[in-house]
Design an enzyme around this catalytic site. Structure first.
Site, PDB file in Angstrom:
ATOM      1  N   ASP A   9      16.713  -6.177  -0.650  1.00 56.17           N
ATOM      2  CA  ASP A   9      15.769  -5.912   0.021  1.00 56.17           C
ATOM      3  C   ASP A   9      14.369  -5.935  -0.717  1.00 56.17           C
ATOM      4  O   ASP A   9      13.928  -6.968  -1.520  1.00 56.17           O
ATOM      5  CB  ASP A   9      15.685  -4.158  -0.928  1.00 56.17           C
ATOM      6  CG  ASP A   9      14.953  -2.876  -1.046  1.00 56.17           C
ATOM      7  OD1 ASP A   9      14.923  -2.638   0.383  1.00 56.17           O
ATOM      8  OD2 ASP A   9      14.276  -2.453  -1.512  1.00 56.17           O
ATOM      9  N   ASP A  11      10.525  -3.148  -1.192  1.00 55.80           N
ATOM     10  CA  ASP A  11      10.033  -2.694  -1.844  1.00 55.80           C
ATOM     11  C   ASP A  11      10.343  -2.810  -3.738  1.00 55.80           C
ATOM     12  O   ASP A  11      11.620  -2.006  -2.806  1.00 55.80           O
ATOM     13  CB  ASP A  11       9.125  -1.314  -1.201  1.00 55.80           C
ATOM     14  CG  ASP A  11       9.158  -1.753  -0.008  1.00 55.80           C
ATOM     15  OD1 ASP A  11       7.469  -2.519   0.066  1.00 55.80           O
ATOM     16  OD2 ASP A  11       9.455  -1.183   1.106  1.00 55.80           O
TER      17      ASP A  11
END
Length: 223
Positions: A9, A11
Site C-alpha cells: 500500500d 499512504d
C-alpha cells in the site's frame, strides 16, 4: 529460489500521511481551490476512509473539482511537481531499507494504492518501483473526469487488479507478501501468503492480533 512478489500500500505504509490530502493542500497553496471548506471536507472523507465507510464516487467528485478545466497533461505535470516538492521528504526511511532488502533477494515489488494513479505513479517511480496501480480515471476530451475507469484499486478491487496483472505475466509467483496500514485492505491481507501491518489503524491492529501478523512501526511511530 521461490519467486516472491511484495505488494505495498502507499499512504501511511510507505509515506507518512495521506498523499491525497497533501495534494489537496498543494492545490490550495497554488490558489487553485475556491471552496473555503475544502480541507474540512477532506478530513471528513479521510475519517470515513479510516473506518471503512468512504463513498468513493463522492470523494472523486470532491477531489477532482479544482481540476475539471485542466488538461490531463497539465495535471500530470503538476502531479510530478507535487511529488518533487512535497512528498519525497515523507517517504519512510524504513520503507527504503525494506525495498533494498527485498531487491537484494530478487523480490518483485509493486505498489497498489487507492489514491489517484496520476499521484501514485510518480511517487512509485521515485522509489524505484516500475509497476504501480492507483485509481485510474476516465479521460474525456483530454481532461480527467471524476469517474473510475476499470476496476478501482480500492478494498477488494486491489485483489482483482493484482490478479489481473499477474495473469498478464509469463510466470506466476510462489509467494505473495503484503504491507498495509488500513482495514480497507483486509481483502488483500486475506489474499496474501504473508502480511505485515505498518503503523496500523485500530481495526487492522486488532486483525493483526487475530491472525498473528507482524506489526511494523515506521517513521515517527518507530521512535
Amino acid at each position: 529460489m521461490a519467486s516472491h512478489l511484495a505488494v505495498f500500500d502507499l499512504d501511511e505504509t510507505l509515506v507518512e500521511g495521506d498523499s491525497m490530502s497533501r495534494w489537496h493542500q498543494y492545490l490550495i497553496d497554488l490558489g487553485m481551490v475556491s471552496d473555503p471548506d475544502f480541507l474540512q471536507k477532506d478530513q471528513e472523507y479521510m475519517d470515513a476512509y479510516c473506518v471503512g465507510t468512504l463513498a468513493l464516487d463522492d470523494y472523486l467528485k470532491y477531489s477532482l473539482s479544482p481540476l475539471l478545466l485542466s488538461s490531463k497533461a497539465d495535471v500530470d505535470a503538476l502531479a510530478k511537481r507535487f511529488v518533487q516538492e512535497r512528498m519525497l521528504e515523507y517517504i519512510f526511511p524504513e520503507a527504503k531499507e525494506r525495498f533494498e532488502e527485498l531487491r537484494a533477494e530478487g523480490t518483485t515489488i509493486i505498489i497498489i494504492s487507492a489514491s489517484l494513479a496520476f499521484l501514485v505513479r510518480p511517487i512509485a517511480k521515485e522509489m524505484g518501483v516500475e509497476v504501480s496501480m492507483g485509481l485510474d480515471l476516465l479521460v474525456e476530451e483530454g481532461r480527467y473526469r471524476p469517474i473510475t475507469e476499470g476496476i478501482p484499486s480500492f478494498r477488494e478491487g486491489k485483489v482483482h487488479r493484482l490478479t489481473q496483472w499477474i495473469a498478464t505475466l509469463d510466470n506466476d509467483f510462489d509467494h505473495v507478501s503484503f504491507y498495509s496500514d488500513s482495514i480497507n485492505d483486509l481483502p488483500m491481507c486475506l489474499f496474501a501468503d504473508e502480511v505485515y501491518v505498518v503503523n496500523p489503524c485500530s481495526q487492522l491492529f486488532k486483525k493483526a492480533g487475530e491472525y498473528q501478523w507482524p506489526v511494523l512501526k515506521w517513521g515517527s511511530q518507530a521512535r
